[in-house]
Design a protein around this motif. Structure first.
Motif, PDB file in Angstrom:
ATOM      1  N   UNK A  34       0.839  -1.198   0.000  1.00 10.48           N
ATOM      2  CA  UNK A  34       0.000   0.000   0.000  1.00 10.48           C
ATOM      3  C   UNK A  34       0.876   1.251   0.000  1.00 10.48           C
ATOM      4  N   UNK A  68     -18.500  -8.210 -15.192  1.00 10.32           N
ATOM      5  CA  UNK A  68     -17.201  -7.519 -15.204  1.00 10.32           C
ATOM      6  C   UNK A  68     -16.403  -7.904 -13.972  1.00 10.32           C
ATOM      7  N   UNK A  83      11.700   4.534   1.968  1.00  3.85           N
ATOM      8  CA  UNK A  83      10.630   4.891   1.027  1.00  3.85           C
ATOM      9  C   UNK A  83       9.337   4.167   1.351  1.00  3.85           C
ATOM     10  N   UNK A 113       4.207   9.905  -7.147  1.00  9.38           N
ATOM     11  CA  UNK A 113       5.246  10.174  -8.142  1.00  9.38           C
ATOM     12  C   UNK A 113       4.631  10.364  -9.521  1.00  9.38           C
ATOM     13  N   UNK A 125      -8.621   2.673  -2.813  1.00  6.51           N
ATOM     14  CA  UNK A 125      -8.403   3.192  -1.461  1.00  6.51           C
ATOM     15  C   UNK A 125      -8.558   4.701  -1.490  1.00  6.51           C
ATOM     16  N   UNK A 130      -1.191   2.560  10.428  1.00  7.73           N
ATOM     17  CA  UNK A 130      -1.604   1.307   9.795  1.00  7.73           C
ATOM     18  C   UNK A 130      -1.403   0.097  10.707  1.00  7.73           C
ATOM     19  N   UNK A 188      -6.038  -4.008   5.576  1.00  8.01           N
ATOM     20  CA  UNK A 188      -6.019  -3.004   4.517  1.00  8.01           C
ATOM     21  C   UNK A 188      -6.470  -3.575   3.179  1.00  8.01           C
ATOM     22  N   UNK A 235       3.176   5.829  -2.854  1.00  3.76           N
ATOM     23  CA  UNK A 235       4.338   6.552  -3.385  1.00  3.76           C
ATOM     24  C   UNK A 235       4.281   6.618  -4.904  1.00  3.76           C
ATOM     25  N   UNK A 249     -15.094   2.661 -22.456  1.00  2.00           N
ATOM     26  CA  UNK A 249     -16.321   2.363 -21.727  1.00  2.00           C
ATOM     27  C   UNK A 249     -16.425   3.153 -20.429  1.00  2.00           C
TER      28      UNK A 249
END
Lengths: 524, 597
Positions: free
Chosen positions: A120, B111, B486, A129, A463, B493, B501, A125, A391
């Motif tokens: 996640x 779908x 990073x 970006x 999310x 969380x 999640x 990130x 669509x």
């Protein structure tokens, strides 16, 4: 007596390497006591063979000579098997500085905790970006002295673009160099339509001066006059032009839709259906004998070139400006309407469109499909360009600049990477089809990383935080306010209709879906 | 009568399912068989014709036999002794299973159905590939097996060190450090570096595999706990008053005065959080990547000197003097869970790598195993001396320190255990226990220094180079550090279920609406009260206004009421109908009525 202690070791220790004997034998530690038959139990059955025994007795000598000094005497009462993790660093460290580093992998999920949260975070990130790197504008091609009215893609060359302006001038551009390679005064008044022949050697233009002209693609030699190969003088103004995919046949529209043979100076077929003017005509790229045209009586008319009468037409509440066929799915086309929307139709079932594409806040002037048939781009009078999924009801992207005025014509390049827009203020703009995409050749690792982050973004797209960032676009103030206003108006209309329904006799006011609302009738 | 082609078909064990394309001779044979049948059924036939036919077939056969060697080879399919993809053992597949298959949605949602089918295919393929790759892992786990009548716990460390290769044998060593008294220790995440903290101020970090001393300082204060941060370049020391951060050269980087009287520390490597438990009953979280305090929770439970983390979901477990174990996350001021585990105080807590089991030991001399997913007790053992320190290894070995003896147990969580797997007596009382990651080594800090024990089968044999690589170069470490930063997981969380999640939030519309109203403080969808327009010419008299109000009043309720009344009427009608029918039935005479009196 002998007691055997067999140790299993995954790696020979350094000391045993110099004797050059098999590791398993080297690791047998013997307790010296005197020669005799080894007493082994069933746990070490491999040692029973005579060969091994010979080796062992041989080994006993070597052992005393070489290994014994290294071993301490241990009063062993047991036979035990032991193995501990002993890694040979040579297997995990690169040999020389010229090698790449070794990275042993173990995909066991228990070694990678917090899988979801880490993915996640990566997705978040990547989304951020993407917004940081979203710089879609590539270049602007200027040189026209009036608004750009039409453009044409070259059939064979990716880097060539033709554009015609409102003063009758046609320019041929080299897109990779961003420069104009040829200029010709094709018509008096507007250049209304332009198309490159399928072989790429010549192109056709129609203009306000009631002529159809065919031009050579390469520029005339030194001292030669810039002259068309062929000129057809018509009776009425032509407003649009398209060429057949692989036959020397082209179609024009104006007061009627004409099918021309390239060799003849009069149309081989003319279609009319009680309409006085058509704004555009387009050949189906898959079912190549089919055509569709937009008429000024708010209708879209379908034709078969082999028949003498039109197939059918659908009349909508507002006029369609142009349409574009899906290059991958033969039945589908999308039309750009004056009522700010685009409609995708299945030509077999015209009673209601498959999808209504909303988001523009002014009339949509042009539309063009991506060569993949999955997306299309639309140009609008509201000075923006929007990209829609085929669509998708709403656009995935909007492009605008401060200087760009009403966008009149739009093309999606044949390599699926660029979008070209021609606008009122005499410029042609080159955009990236994917705003955050890196241009140029990607290294394999770069491409892999891009694919991975793309997948992650897809996975977590719903999310709330990620969706908010991914959807965020800066819009000019006017468009932002207009969007809001339109939303309010739409809501008011919906509310009013609901009230009308509520206060009228049950069943007398039916529910009309958004798709059905805009179609008046289908005529066959 | 089999032709060579057919024989080859019979030989292959694959071909039984697959039917080969029809060949011209097969048809011929069938005809022959038919002919035979005919002959049998008809009895006597013209023999000449039969003879002719047989001649023909024989000729055909001859032709075939002439051609057969080359032809047969052509026809024969490439027989693969191991057809299809290689089988994968079920347990290995199970290891990589992420979650159960979803129920297929209705056909109308085609779908979604497509998307789910495709993603499930992809994940299944990934699972299979990972399971296949498992076979290629280079190392195998260690083990220790005794003789039939022999306990492995009787085998001494010296014996093991003798028996194994020299480099491994060198991993058993003692450091005699009797001066600065009992030691706490910590191994870095890769298992390469060891950090020792003596109660009386001695702090040393060692590259223990190569036995190189990186730094050694005396902080001239009592040291409560030591902990490596995300790399071996920095470590935290909980000293008498404040929390200090040093680098690997022993240079003091920070003195964090917000964190006082810290007794125990835990580092959450994926969140870059240093969790500290203090004597003042504060549980504090320090984000070491930005140097900010994330949360400070007053637990109100007295001195906190028992602490561990759940490596699966980054929840902190605290043990208390009243026998409870509490679970904490930085997002909540209250404990997530309170478990009464022991009578008497909790002495030590440990949670295994997968976050399934929690092992606790208490003053009641009991060792208990809990399932932390369901918070239910699984096993309870009685240790005569009680365990002061507990530690779980990567492969699930449990080490317990009772006085100056360290015992290692195997499979404590899954089956009842009677004997320890290994045992070792030390010179002083044990103060800290820690299994070294990715090695079969247990580090023990005690009153007389430090002992590194060999515990075969403790460590994970195959590390992942992108996660924790003991052999990484400086460049690789830098790279890893940037990547890890990073993808630092935000502290919010942290929750009991780390996969939360990825699950769909199925809160109903009403629930969400309620939450929204609570957050906003008003109901955004509430209808305004009807205010009648002011009308002139006396039409806005009080009576008229009331009348107009009445027209609109309870508009929505009216609909509902009307509908419910209609429904009621309908049901009543149906009921009456049913009763009428019943009555009609009862008035009908049946054959059994004659027996009624």
């Amino acid at each position: 007596t002998f007691t055997w202690l067999k140790t299993f070791c995954s790696r020979p220790p350094n000391e045993t390497a110099d004797t050059g004997l098999p590791a398993e034998l080297m690791l047998m530690v013997m307790q010296p006591g005197g020669p005799g038959i080894p007493q082994c139990n069933a746990r070490s059955p491999t040692l029973f063979t005579i060969n091994t025994w010979l080796v062992c007795s041989l080994l006993a000598n070597i052992f005393v000579a070489i290994i014994f000094p290294f071993c301490k005497r241990v009063p062993l009462r047991y036979q035990m098997k032991v193995k501990v993790i002993a890694r040979n660093p040579d297997d995990y460290v690169r040999e020389t500085k010229l090698d790449i580093q070794r990275v042993p992998r173990n995909y066991d999920p228990s070694l990678h905790p917090f899988e979801v949260s880490r993915e996640y975070t990566r997705a978040l990130n990547a989304t951020k970006l993407e917004r940081v790197f979203a710089k879609p504008f590539v270049a602007s091609l200027d040189g026209h002295r009036d608004g750009v009215n039409c453009m044409a893609k070259h059939a064979k060359s990716l880097s060539t673009l033709l554009s015609g302006s409102c003063d009758g001038e046609v320019k041929v551009w080299n897109l990779s160099k961003h420069e104009c390679v040829r200029t010709l005064q094709a018509h008096e008044g507007f250049v209304r339509g332009m198309v490159v022949r399928y072989c790429g050697t010549s192109f056709f233009t129609v203009g306000d001066d009631k002529t159809i002209k065919q031009w050579k693609m390469e520029s005339p030699g030194y001292g030669e006059e810039e002259e068309p190969i062929n000129t057809i003088l018509g009776k009425t103004v032509y407003t649009g032009l398209d060429h057949h995919q692989n036959d020397p046949v082209f179609a024009t529209c104006g007061q009627q839709v004409d099918i021309w043979d390239e060799q003849r100076s009069s149309p081989i077929r003319s279609f009319t259906w009680g309409v006085d003017s058509f704004s555009s005509v387009h050949f189906n790229p898959v079912e190549t004998e089919l055509l569709a045209s937009c008429a000024s009586d708010r209708s879209i008319v379908l034709y078969d070139m082999r028949e003498s009468t039109p197939l059918k037409k659908v009349i909508m509440t507002m006029r369609s400006n142009t349409l574009s066929w899906n290059p991958m799915e033969a039945y589908y086309f999308t039309c750009a309407n004056e009522d700010y929307n685009l409609y995708t139709y299945d030509m077999r079932y015209l009673a209601k469109p498959i999808t209504v594409h909303m988001d523009h806040v002014s009339a949509v002037l042009d539309v063009d499909y991506a060569p993949t048939g999955k997306e299309f781009v639309s140009a609008s009078f509201d000075k923006t360009i929007r990209i829609f999924a085929k669509d998708g009801g709403h656009s995935r992207e909007v492009y605008h600049t401060k200087r760009m005025q009403h966008v009149i014509c739009i093309k999606w390049s044949a390599d699926n990477k660029y979008i070209l827009s021609g606008s009122d203020e005499m410029n042609i703009r080159l955009w990236k089809a994917n705003a955050a995409e890196k241009l140029g050749v990607l290294a394999p690792r770069e491409r892999e990383a891009a694919n991975y982050s793309q997948k992650l973004k897809e996975k977590f797209q719903h999310h709330p935080q990620i969706r908010r960032i991914a959807r965020h676009r800066h819009l000019p103030k006017t468009i932002y306010h207009q969007t809001k206003e339109l939303r309010v108006m739409k809501e008011a209309r919906r509310r009013k209709y609901a009230n009308v329904r509520k206060h009228s006799k049950p069943g007398s006011v039916p529910v009309v879906s958004e798709k059905e609302k805009h179609v008046v009738t289908v005529v066959k | 009568m089999a032709s060579p082609g057919e024989a080859s078909v019979d030989e292959t064990h694959v071909g039984k399912k697959k039917k080969l394309p029809a060949r011209y001779w097969q048809e011929l044979q069938e005809e022959e068989r038919k002919d035979e049948n005919k002959v049998k059924s008809d009895g006597e036939q013209s023999k000449e014709a039969l003879q002719q036919e047989e001649d023909k077939t024989q000729k055909a056969k001859k032709r075939k036999q002439d051609q057969s060697p080359s032809d047969g080879e052509k026809v024969k399919p490439e027989s693969d002794p191991f057809p299809g993809p290689a089988p994968i053992p079920e347990d290995r597949l199970q290891k990589f299973k992420r979650k159960d298959k979803l129920k297929k949605p209705h056909r109308k949602q085609h779908k979604l159905r497509d998307i789910i089918a495709r993603s499930e295919d992809a994940s299944e393929m990934a699972q299979k590939q990972a399971a296949r790759f498992d076979l290629l892992l280079p190392e195998e786990a260690g083990f220790l097996e005794g003789d039939e009548d022999e306990d492995t716990c009787m085998i001494s460390q010296e014996d093991i060190a003798e028996a194994v290769d020299i480099t491994s044998g060198a991993k058993y060593f003692n450091l005699k450090l009797s001066q600065f008294g009992p030691y706490r220790l910590d191994y870095s995440k890769t298992g390469r570096h060891l950090l020792l903290g003596g109660r009386r101020g001695h702090v040393a970090c060692i590259d223990w595999a190569s036995k190189q001393l990186m730094c050694e300082i005396n902080v001239m204060e009592s040291v409560n706990d030591v902990k490596w941060l995300h790399t071996e370049a920095m470590y935290a020391v909980a000293q008498k008053k404040w929390l200090y951060i040093y680098d690997s050269n022993g240079i003091e980087l920070h003195c964090i005065r917000k964190f006082n009287d810290v007794l125990r520390m835990q580092f959450l490597p994926y969140h870059f959080l240093l969790a500290t438990a203090s004597a003042t009953s504060f549980l504090q979280y320090l984000d070491v990547s930005v140097g900010k305090e994330v949360a400070a929770i007053c637990t109100k439970t007295g001195r906190l000197d028992v602490m561990c983390q759940n490596p699966h979901n980054a929840i902190i477990h605290l043990g208390h003097a009243n026998g409870t174990v509490t679970l904490w996350s930085p997002n909540q001021k209250e404990a997530l869970v309170k478990m009464l585990c022991h009578q008497g105080g909790v002495r030590s807590v440990a949670v295994d790598k997968t976050g399934t089991y929690m092992v606790t030991s208490g003053m009641d001399k009991k060792l208990k195993v809990y399932d932390v997913r369901t918070f239910k007790p699984l096993k309870s053992y009685f240790l005569p001396a009680g365990a002061a320190c507990l530690s779980l290894s990567q492969r699930g070995l449990l080490s317990a320190a009772t006085g100056d003896v360290v015992q290692v147990y195997k499979d404590v969580c899954s089956m009842p255990v009677t004997k320890p797997y290994m045992a070792h007596r030390l010179r002083g009382t044990v103060w800290g226990l820690h299994f070294c990651p990715f090695e079969d080594v247990l580090g023990v800090g005690h009153g007389d220094g430090f002992t590194s024990m060999l515990v075969p089968g403790a460590g994970e044999p195959n590390f992942d180079g992108l996660d924790a690589n003991p052999y990484r170069s400086a460049k690789q470490r830098q790279e890893w550090e940037v990547k890890a930063l990073m993808e630092k997981i935000q502290p919010d969380l942290i929750s009991l279920d780390p996969t939360e999640l990825a699950q769909v939030d199925q809160a109903t519309w009403e629930q969400r609406h309620q939450d929204r109203v609570e957050v906003l403080g008003f109901d955004p969808l509430a209808k305004e009260k009807f205010v009648p327009k002011y009308k002139k010419k006396g039409r806005s008299s009080a009576g008229a206004i009331e009348r107009r109000k009445k027209q609109v009043a309870h508009e929505e309720q009216r609909d509902v009421i009307r509908k419910s009344v209609e429904d009621k009427m309908k049901m009543e009608k149906e009921r009456k109908e049913r009763e009428r029918k019943k009555a009609a039935l009862s008035t009908q005479k049946s054959a059994l009525d004659r027996f009624k009196k």
